[in-house]
Design a protein around this motif. Structure first.
Motif, short mmCIF file in Angstrom:
data_model
loop_
_atom_site.label_atom_id
_atom_site.label_comp_id
_atom_site.label_asym_id
_atom_site.label_seq_id
_atom_site.Cartn_x
_atom_site.Cartn_y
_atom_site.Cartn_z
N MET A 1 0.85 -1.19 0.00
CA MET A 1 0.00 0.00 0.00
C MET A 1 0.88 1.24 0.00
SD MET A 1 -3.56 -0.43 1.89
CE MET A 1 -3.35 -0.50 3.59
N THR A 2 0.46 2.21 -0.76
CA THR A 2 1.22 3.44 -0.83
C THR A 2 0.84 4.35 0.33
OG1 THR A 2 -0.43 4.56 -2.19
CG2 THR A 2 1.29 3.30 -3.34
N LEU A 3 1.69 5.34 0.56
CA LEU A 3 1.45 6.29 1.64
C LEU A 3 0.16 7.09 1.40
CD1 LEU A 3 2.51 7.56 4.24
CD2 LEU A 3 3.73 9.22 2.82
N GLU A 4 -0.11 7.42 0.13
CA GLU A 4 -1.32 8.18 -0.20
C GLU A 4 -2.58 7.38 0.11
OE1 GLU A 4 -0.34 8.81 -4.18
OE2 GLU A 4 0.82 10.61 -3.78
N LEU A 5 -2.53 6.08 -0.18
CA LEU A 5 -3.70 5.23 0.10
C LEU A 5 -3.93 5.10 1.61
CD1 LEU A 5 -5.95 3.42 -0.94
CD2 LEU A 5 -4.32 1.53 -0.92
N ILE A 6 -2.86 4.95 2.36
CA ILE A 6 -2.98 4.86 3.83
C ILE A 6 -3.54 6.16 4.38
CG2 ILE A 6 -1.67 4.66 5.97
CD1 ILE A 6 0.21 2.75 4.42
N LEU A 7 -3.03 7.30 3.90
CA LEU A 7 -3.54 8.60 4.34
C LEU A 7 -5.02 8.76 3.98
CD1 LEU A 7 -2.91 11.37 5.59
CD2 LEU A 7 -2.32 12.15 3.29
N PHE A 8 -5.38 8.34 2.77
CA PHE A 8 -6.77 8.41 2.36
C PHE A 8 -7.66 7.57 3.26
CE2 PHE A 8 -10.30 6.54 -0.02
CZ PHE A 8 -11.01 7.69 -0.31
N SER A 12 -10.56 9.03 5.55
CA SER A 12 -11.95 8.66 5.31
C SER A 12 -12.61 8.10 6.55
CB SER A 12 -12.13 7.69 4.17
OG SER A 12 -10.99 7.11 3.75
N VAL A 13 -11.86 7.37 7.35
CA VAL A 13 -12.43 6.86 8.61
C VAL A 13 -12.77 8.03 9.53
CG1 VAL A 13 -11.87 5.60 10.72
CG2 VAL A 13 -11.38 4.59 8.50
N ILE A 14 -11.86 9.00 9.63
CA ILE A 14 -12.13 10.17 10.48
C ILE A 14 -13.34 10.95 9.95
CG2 ILE A 14 -11.21 12.39 11.26
CD1 ILE A 14 -8.42 11.10 11.21
N ALA A 15 -13.45 11.11 8.64
CA ALA A 15 -14.57 11.86 8.06
C ALA A 15 -15.90 11.15 8.32
CB ALA A 15 -14.36 12.04 6.56
N VAL A 16 -15.93 9.84 8.12
CA VAL A 16 -17.18 9.10 8.34
C VAL A 16 -17.56 9.09 9.81
CG1 VAL A 16 -18.22 6.80 8.19
CG2 VAL A 16 -16.96 7.71 6.25
N VAL A 17 -16.58 8.87 10.70
CA VAL A 17 -16.88 8.84 12.13
C VAL A 17 -17.35 10.21 12.62
CG1 VAL A 17 -15.81 8.60 14.42
CG2 VAL A 17 -15.39 6.90 12.67
N SER A 18 -16.72 11.29 12.15
CA SER A 18 -17.17 12.61 12.59
C SER A 18 -18.55 12.94 12.03
CB SER A 18 -16.15 13.69 12.20
OG SER A 18 -16.06 13.80 10.80
N ALA A 19 -18.85 12.49 10.82
CA ALA A 19 -20.20 12.72 10.27
C ALA A 19 -21.25 11.94 11.04
CB ALA A 19 -20.23 12.33 8.79
N LEU A 20 -20.94 10.69 11.38
CA LEU A 20 -21.88 9.90 12.17
C LEU A 20 -22.05 10.49 13.57
CD1 LEU A 20 -20.93 6.26 11.14
CD2 LEU A 20 -23.01 7.53 10.56
N SER A 43 -11.01 19.49 3.92
CA SER A 43 -9.97 20.39 3.42
C SER A 43 -8.64 19.66 3.29
CB SER A 43 -9.84 21.62 4.32
OG SER A 43 -9.27 21.27 5.56
N VAL A 44 -8.36 18.71 4.18
CA VAL A 44 -7.14 17.91 4.03
C VAL A 44 -7.24 17.03 2.78
CG1 VAL A 44 -5.68 16.16 5.10
CG2 VAL A 44 -6.64 17.98 6.49
N PHE A 45 -8.43 16.52 2.48
CA PHE A 45 -8.62 15.77 1.23
C PHE A 45 -8.25 16.66 0.03
CE2 PHE A 45 -11.79 12.73 3.20
CZ PHE A 45 -11.02 11.61 2.95
N TYR A 46 -8.68 17.92 0.06
CA TYR A 46 -8.33 18.83 -1.03
C TYR A 46 -6.83 19.05 -1.12
CZ TYR A 46 -13.22 20.08 -1.79
OH TYR A 46 -14.55 20.04 -2.08
N LEU A 47 -6.16 19.13 0.01
CA LEU A 47 -4.70 19.27 -0.01
C LEU A 47 -4.04 18.04 -0.62
CD1 LEU A 47 -3.90 20.99 3.40
CD2 LEU A 47 -3.71 21.97 1.11
N VAL A 48 -4.55 16.86 -0.28
CA VAL A 48 -4.00 15.63 -0.84
C VAL A 48 -4.22 15.60 -2.35
CG1 VAL A 48 -4.30 13.10 -0.88
CG2 VAL A 48 -4.19 14.32 1.29
N LEU A 49 -5.31 16.16 -2.82
CA LEU A 49 -5.60 16.21 -4.25
C LEU A 49 -4.90 17.36 -4.97
CD1 LEU A 49 -9.41 15.40 -4.18
CD2 LEU A 49 -7.58 13.97 -5.08
N ASN A 50 -3.99 18.05 -4.26
CA ASN A 50 -3.21 19.14 -4.82
C ASN A 50 -4.10 20.32 -5.23
OD1 ASN A 50 -0.88 20.44 -5.51
ND2 ASN A 50 -0.79 19.57 -7.58
#
Length: 155
Positions: A1-8, A12-20, A43-50
């Motif tokens: 697994m790449t670092l980007e996939l691990i970060l994603f 995503s877990v943090i985003a889903v848990v905070s939304a729930l 906003s961190v997702f946007y940073l990851v997407l450059n």
């Protein structure tokens, strides 16, 4: 697994848990704080997407200004002191489940129809360098979209 996939996956877990947590929380103040956390993760997702410009707009516009307004209204109205509704209408919960499943179905279909990966053209170095940068957005605003930009400033 790449670092980007691990970060994603972590984001995503943090985003889903905070939304729930925002939906489940019985306190309006905590719900607003969980929404701020969710907007920060987006906003961190946007940073990851450059896309640094969109990330900063997300933080200042949504997580900053709008959520401060929400918190002000919650505190001003005293929403924490209001009682909960005794009973919801019986059709709301089944309708919410049906609509949620329909949304998941449409999202799944869109992923399968589009393919699971980005197109090779989207990963070219020129596209990645120019996408979402403040310089490129400024060039577009003051050349191609100058008239709509000025009309918006008048409004």
């Amino acid at each position: 697994m790449t670092l980007e996939l691990i970060l994603f996956l972590i984001l995503s877990v943090i985003a889903v848990v905070s939304a729930l947590a925002m939906l489940i929380s019985s306190s309006a103040v905590y719900s607003a704080l969980f929404l701020i956390m969710n907007l920060a993760v987006v906003s961190v997702f946007y940073l990851v997407l450059n896309a640094p410009f969109i990330a900063m707009v997300q933080v200042t516009g949504y997580a900053g200004a709008i959520m401060v307004l929400f918190m002000f209204v919650i505190m001003l109205l005293g929403a924490e002191k209001l009682g909960r509704a005794k009973q919801a209408t019986p059709w709301q919960q089944p309708l919410a489940v049906i609509l949620g499943l329909a949304l998941l179905g449409v999202a799944g279909y869109a992923l399968v129809a589009q393919g699971l990966g980005p197109s090779p053209d989207a990963l070219s170095p020129e596209t990645i360098k120019a996408f979402g940068s403040p310089l490129e957005i400024g060039k577009l605003l003051f050349t191609t979209y100058l008239f709509p930009f000025e009309v918006t400033s008048v409004l």
